[in-house]
Design a protein around this motif. Structure first.
Motif, PDB file in Angstrom:
ATOM      1  N   PRO A  13       0.833  -1.306   0.006  1.00  0.00           N
ATOM      2  CA  PRO A  13       0.084   0.000   0.058  1.00  0.00           C
ATOM      3  C   PRO A  13       0.956   1.138  -0.127  1.00  0.00           C
ATOM      4  O   PRO A  13       1.847   1.325   0.908  1.00  0.00           O
ATOM      5  N   ASP A  14       0.607   2.025  -1.015  1.00  0.00           N
ATOM      6  CA  ASP A  14       1.007   3.631  -0.934  1.00  0.00           C
ATOM      7  C   ASP A  14       2.634   3.579  -1.212  1.00  0.00           C
ATOM      8  O   ASP A  14       3.521   4.470  -0.799  1.00  0.00           O
ATOM      9  N   TRP A  15       3.044   2.464  -2.017  1.00  0.00           N
ATOM     10  CA  TRP A  15       4.565   2.362  -2.276  1.00  0.00           C
ATOM     11  C   TRP A  15       4.797   3.354  -3.238  1.00  0.00           C
ATOM     12  O   TRP A  15       4.420   3.375  -4.419  1.00  0.00           O
ATOM     13  N   PRO A  16       5.718   4.125  -3.120  1.00  0.00           N
ATOM     14  CA  PRO A  16       5.978   5.521  -4.010  1.00  0.00           C
ATOM     15  C   PRO A  16       6.891   4.809  -5.148  1.00  0.00           C
ATOM     16  O   PRO A  16       7.696   3.908  -4.965  1.00  0.00           O
ATOM     17  N   PRO A  17       6.422   4.969  -6.530  1.00  0.00           N
ATOM     18  CA  PRO A  17       6.866   4.345  -7.754  1.00  0.00           C
ATOM     19  C   PRO A  17       8.134   4.609  -7.883  1.00  0.00           C
ATOM     20  O   PRO A  17       9.099   3.799  -8.740  1.00  0.00           O
ATOM     21  N   GLU A  18       8.742   5.648  -7.217  1.00  0.00           N
ATOM     22  CA  GLU A  18      10.311   6.214  -7.545  1.00  0.00           C
ATOM     23  C   GLU A  18      11.381   5.434  -6.579  1.00  0.00           C
ATOM     24  O   GLU A  18      12.400   5.771  -6.692  1.00  0.00           O
ATOM     25  N   VAL A  19      10.602   4.521  -5.756  1.00  0.00           N
ATOM     26  CA  VAL A  19      11.668   4.135  -4.671  1.00  0.00           C
ATOM     27  C   VAL A  19      11.745   2.759  -4.732  1.00  0.00           C
ATOM     28  O   VAL A  19      10.786   1.849  -5.004  1.00  0.00           O
ATOM     29  N   GLY A  20      12.993   2.141  -4.711  1.00  0.00           N
ATOM     30  CA  GLY A  20      13.336   0.666  -4.655  1.00  0.00           C
ATOM     31  C   GLY A  20      13.510   0.283  -3.368  1.00  0.00           C
ATOM     32  O   GLY A  20      13.231   0.901  -2.353  1.00  0.00           O
ATOM     33  N   ALA A  21      14.053  -1.036  -3.211  1.00  0.00           N
ATOM     34  CA  ALA A  21      14.262  -1.568  -1.934  1.00  0.00           C
ATOM     35  C   ALA A  21      15.170  -2.718  -1.843  1.00  0.00           C
ATOM     36  O   ALA A  21      15.526  -3.446  -2.894  1.00  0.00           O
ATOM     37  N   LEU A  22      15.808  -3.076  -0.794  1.00  0.00           N
ATOM     38  CA  LEU A  22      16.410  -4.259  -0.685  1.00  0.00           C
ATOM     39  C   LEU A  22      15.320  -5.248   0.091  1.00  0.00           C
ATOM     40  O   LEU A  22      15.157  -4.701   1.220  1.00  0.00           O
ATOM     41  N   VAL A  23      15.413  -6.219  -0.112  1.00  0.00           N
ATOM     42  CA  VAL A  23      14.286  -7.082   0.470  1.00  0.00           C
ATOM     43  C   VAL A  23      15.038  -8.468   0.919  1.00  0.00           C
ATOM     44  O   VAL A  23      15.826  -9.209   0.115  1.00  0.00           O
ATOM     45  N   ALA A  24      14.959  -8.631   2.341  1.00  0.00           N
ATOM     46  CA  ALA A  24      15.808  -9.886   2.781  1.00  0.00           C
ATOM     47  C   ALA A  24      14.820 -11.196   3.372  1.00  0.00           C
ATOM     48  O   ALA A  24      13.910 -10.513   4.148  1.00  0.00           O
ATOM     49  N   THR A  25      15.296 -12.000   3.159  1.00  0.00           N
ATOM     50  CA  THR A  25      14.620 -13.201   3.956  1.00  0.00           C
ATOM     51  C   THR A  25      15.746 -13.624   5.105  1.00  0.00           C
ATOM     52  O   THR A  25      16.949 -13.918   4.766  1.00  0.00           O
ATOM     53  N   VAL A  26      15.384 -13.631   6.352  1.00  0.00           N
ATOM     54  CA  VAL A  26      16.312 -13.911   7.579  1.00  0.00           C
ATOM     55  C   VAL A  26      15.770 -14.952   8.294  1.00  0.00           C
ATOM     56  O   VAL A  26      14.382 -15.220   8.140  1.00  0.00           O
ATOM     57  N   GLU A  27      16.555 -15.384   9.128  1.00  0.00           N
ATOM     58  CA  GLU A  27      16.427 -16.451  10.172  1.00  0.00           C
ATOM     59  C   GLU A  27      17.018 -16.198  11.384  1.00  0.00           C
ATOM     60  O   GLU A  27      18.123 -16.140  11.407  1.00  0.00           O
ATOM     61  N   TYR A  28      16.042 -15.969  12.458  1.00  0.00           N
ATOM     62  CA  TYR A  28      16.396 -15.888  13.664  1.00  0.00           C
ATOM     63  C   TYR A  28      17.066 -17.196  14.334  1.00  0.00           C
ATOM     64  O   TYR A  28      16.320 -18.160  14.152  1.00  0.00           O
ATOM     65  N   ASN A  29      17.899 -17.150  15.186  1.00  0.00           N
ATOM     66  CA  ASN A  29      18.306 -18.101  15.822  1.00  0.00           C
ATOM     67  C   ASN A  29      17.626 -18.284  17.330  1.00  0.00           C
ATOM     68  O   ASN A  29      18.068 -17.807  18.193  1.00  0.00           O
ATOM     69  N   ARG A  30      16.558 -18.810  17.217  1.00  0.00           N
ATOM     70  CA  ARG A  30      15.797 -18.903  18.394  1.00  0.00           C
ATOM     71  C   ARG A  30      16.162 -20.033  19.278  1.00  0.00           C
ATOM     72  O   ARG A  30      15.339 -20.059  20.427  1.00  0.00           O
TER      73      ARG A  30
END
Length: 108
Positions: free
Chosen positions: A30-47
Motif C-alpha cells: 500500500p502507498d509504495w512510491p513508484p520512484e522508490v526501490g528496496a532491498l528485500v531480505a529473507t532472514v532466520e533468527y536463531n531462536r
C-alpha cells in the motif's frame, strides 16, 4: 546482529535481493512510491539462543506496530570491489552479508 554489534549475532540472512523502482512486486504494498526501490531480505533468527528469541519477539512487536526498521551489514574483501570512472564503488563480493542482520529501534 543486534544494534550493529558484529559480536552479537542473532541469526542469518538467507537471501538479499535489490528491487529497483517500478518493480511490479511493489504493487501489493500500500502507498509504495513508484520512484522508490528496496532491498528485500529473507532472514532466520536463531531462536535456540535467548538473544535470538528476544530479538525475534522485539522485531515482531515493532512490525505489529508499524515501527520495524532494519539495516544491512557487510564487509568487502580487498579485491571485492571496483571503482567506476565517476568514483562510485561497485561491490562484486562481500563477506558476512549473509550473516549480518542488524535490528534496532527506529529513530523519529
Amino acid at each position: 546482529m543486534w544494534h550493529h554489534e558484529w559480536k552479537d549475532a542473532v541469526g542469518v540472512v538467507l537471501d538479499v535481493e535489490e528491487r529497483m523502482p517500478g518493480d511490479p512486486r511493489f504493487a501489493d504494498v500500500p502507498d509504495w512510491p513508484p520512484e522508490v526501490g528496496a532491498l528485500v531480505a529473507t532472514v532466520e533468527y536463531n531462536r535456540r539462543t535467548s538473544k535470538g528469541r528476544d530479538t525475534y519477539e522485539q522485531v515482531k512487536q515493532w512490525y505489529e506496530h508499524g515501527e520495524a526498521a532494519f539495516s544491512i551489514g557487510y564487509r568487502v574483501p580487498a579485491d571485492g570491489a571496483t571503482r567506476r570512472a565517476d568514483g562510485v564503488r561497485v561491490i562484486t563480493d562481500s563477506i558476512c552479508s549473509r550473516s549480518a542482520l542488524s535490528c534496532s529501534a527506529p529513530t523519529p
